[in-house]
Motif scaffolding. Sequence first.
Motif, PDB file in Angstrom:
ATOM      1  N   GLU A 159      24.495  15.529  62.099  1.00 20.33           N
ATOM      2  CA  GLU A 159      23.899  16.299  61.003  1.00 20.33           C
ATOM      3  C   GLU A 159      24.780  17.449  60.545  1.00 20.33           C
ATOM      4  O   GLU A 159      24.646  17.940  59.426  1.00 20.33           O
ATOM      5  CB  GLU A 159      22.528  16.852  61.416  1.00 20.33           C
ATOM      6  CG  GLU A 159      21.456  15.805  61.617  1.00 20.33           C
ATOM      7  CD  GLU A 159      21.477  15.201  63.001  1.00 20.33           C
ATOM      8  OE1 GLU A 159      20.514  14.486  63.341  1.00 20.33           O
ATOM      9  OE2 GLU A 159      22.449  15.427  63.735  1.00 20.33           O
ATOM     10  N   GLN A 160      25.681  17.881  61.420  1.00 22.80           N
ATOM     11  CA  GLN A 160      26.550  18.999  61.070  1.00 22.80           C
ATOM     12  C   GLN A 160      27.741  18.564  60.218  1.00 22.80           C
ATOM     13  O   GLN A 160      28.382  19.384  59.568  1.00 22.80           O
ATOM     14  CB  GLN A 160      27.062  19.670  62.347  1.00 22.80           C
ATOM     15  CG  GLN A 160      27.687  21.030  62.147  1.00 22.80           C
ATOM     16  CD  GLN A 160      26.708  22.051  61.607  1.00 22.80           C
ATOM     17  OE1 GLN A 160      25.550  22.058  61.986  1.00 22.80           O
ATOM     18  NE2 GLN A 160      27.170  22.911  60.732  1.00 22.80           N
ATOM     19  N   CYS A 209      27.460  16.623  66.685  1.00 21.13           N
ATOM     20  CA  CYS A 209      26.199  16.531  65.953  1.00 21.13           C
ATOM     21  C   CYS A 209      26.450  15.928  64.577  1.00 21.13           C
ATOM     22  O   CYS A 209      27.109  16.544  63.737  1.00 21.13           O
ATOM     23  CB  CYS A 209      25.566  17.904  65.824  1.00 21.13           C
ATOM     24  SG  CYS A 209      23.972  17.917  64.985  1.00 21.13           S
TER      25      CYS A 209
END
Length: 361
Positions: A304-305, A302
């Motif tokens: 965004e992580q 991910c």
Amino acid sequence: MSTSTEEEVGGAVIIAEALVAQGVEYMFGIVGFPVIELGVCAQAVGIKYIGMRNEQAACYAASAVGYLTRRPAVCLVVSGPGMIHALGGMANANENCWPVIVIGGSTDRNQEGCGGFQEFPQVEAARLYSKYAARPDSLSRIPFFIEKAVRTSLYGRPGACYIDIPGDMITATLPRSAVQVYERCPPMPKTLADPSSVSQALALLRQSKCPLVIIGKGSAYGRAENEIREFIAATGLPFLATPMGKGVVSDTSQLCVGAARSKALQEADVILLLGARLNWILHFGLPPRFRSDVKFIQVDLCAEQMGANIRAAVCLLGDIRVVVSQLNMTHRQQDWRFPASAPWWNVLSSRIEQNRQMTEV
């Protein structure tokens, strides 16, 4: 002259067949109005139905099956209170990244706003606790929504999806030829990390005086145990696991430093995160639990992580199993191993022995 009429299929049958087409094998829940017919049809097409005593428990069970099988199970609930009880399980699945599909019966479409049976804004409520929440706009497009919910629950960071089914849609019928057909969604495409970032990550680990590997839940869900075991054995790096990452590499390994967890976290200068998030379990990656100058190498699917709470020195974005395979392949070309005689091992071994003596007193 004989005439033939086209087969009519009901909404419950359409939903059940669409679930089977998407590889759903298990359904947990509590049947009641308006989802009784759906529970019956699901069993008729081969889905294993497990009746529960509470919708929250049903959602927990369905999400656990999703985590273990990497294919979402269904939690079937009635309208209003039944769906509300499932929200806790949905929130848990979403935060823990477990795939699950919740199907909730709801008020008939022509009774909305009239005070229908257990009427509640279910789609709006579900959006807070899911990756995707929707109500089909027609019987014919139900398979579209089922496929999208299953795919969304699996792709990227797994989680909960909600489908709202009005009671009149469950009992309505239409010609089978009018039903849209969607094939089973394929497994999520595997993505590789940037090769230059892979080399950079290995260079950081090789230069490190106090390296550490942290194995997280993403490694277990991604079935990367063989690749990670190879990497740990080849590099000789000390490692520990988060609670849900245990078992990927055995705690009995001589390279496991879980018994010196606090010391390892506090003094490591380079940390490789394998499917582990810097959340509360790892103290957000912040001092005093970690060095202020620690360098994190983050492996995650991910984007965004990446850099959450602490900016990573190296980001390896991709499927955990594929990325660790890249690390292994590049490491074979370099052929280095963290020395067993390194002072860092003395520090860790000493703390492990101290903790062992304390627990035996």
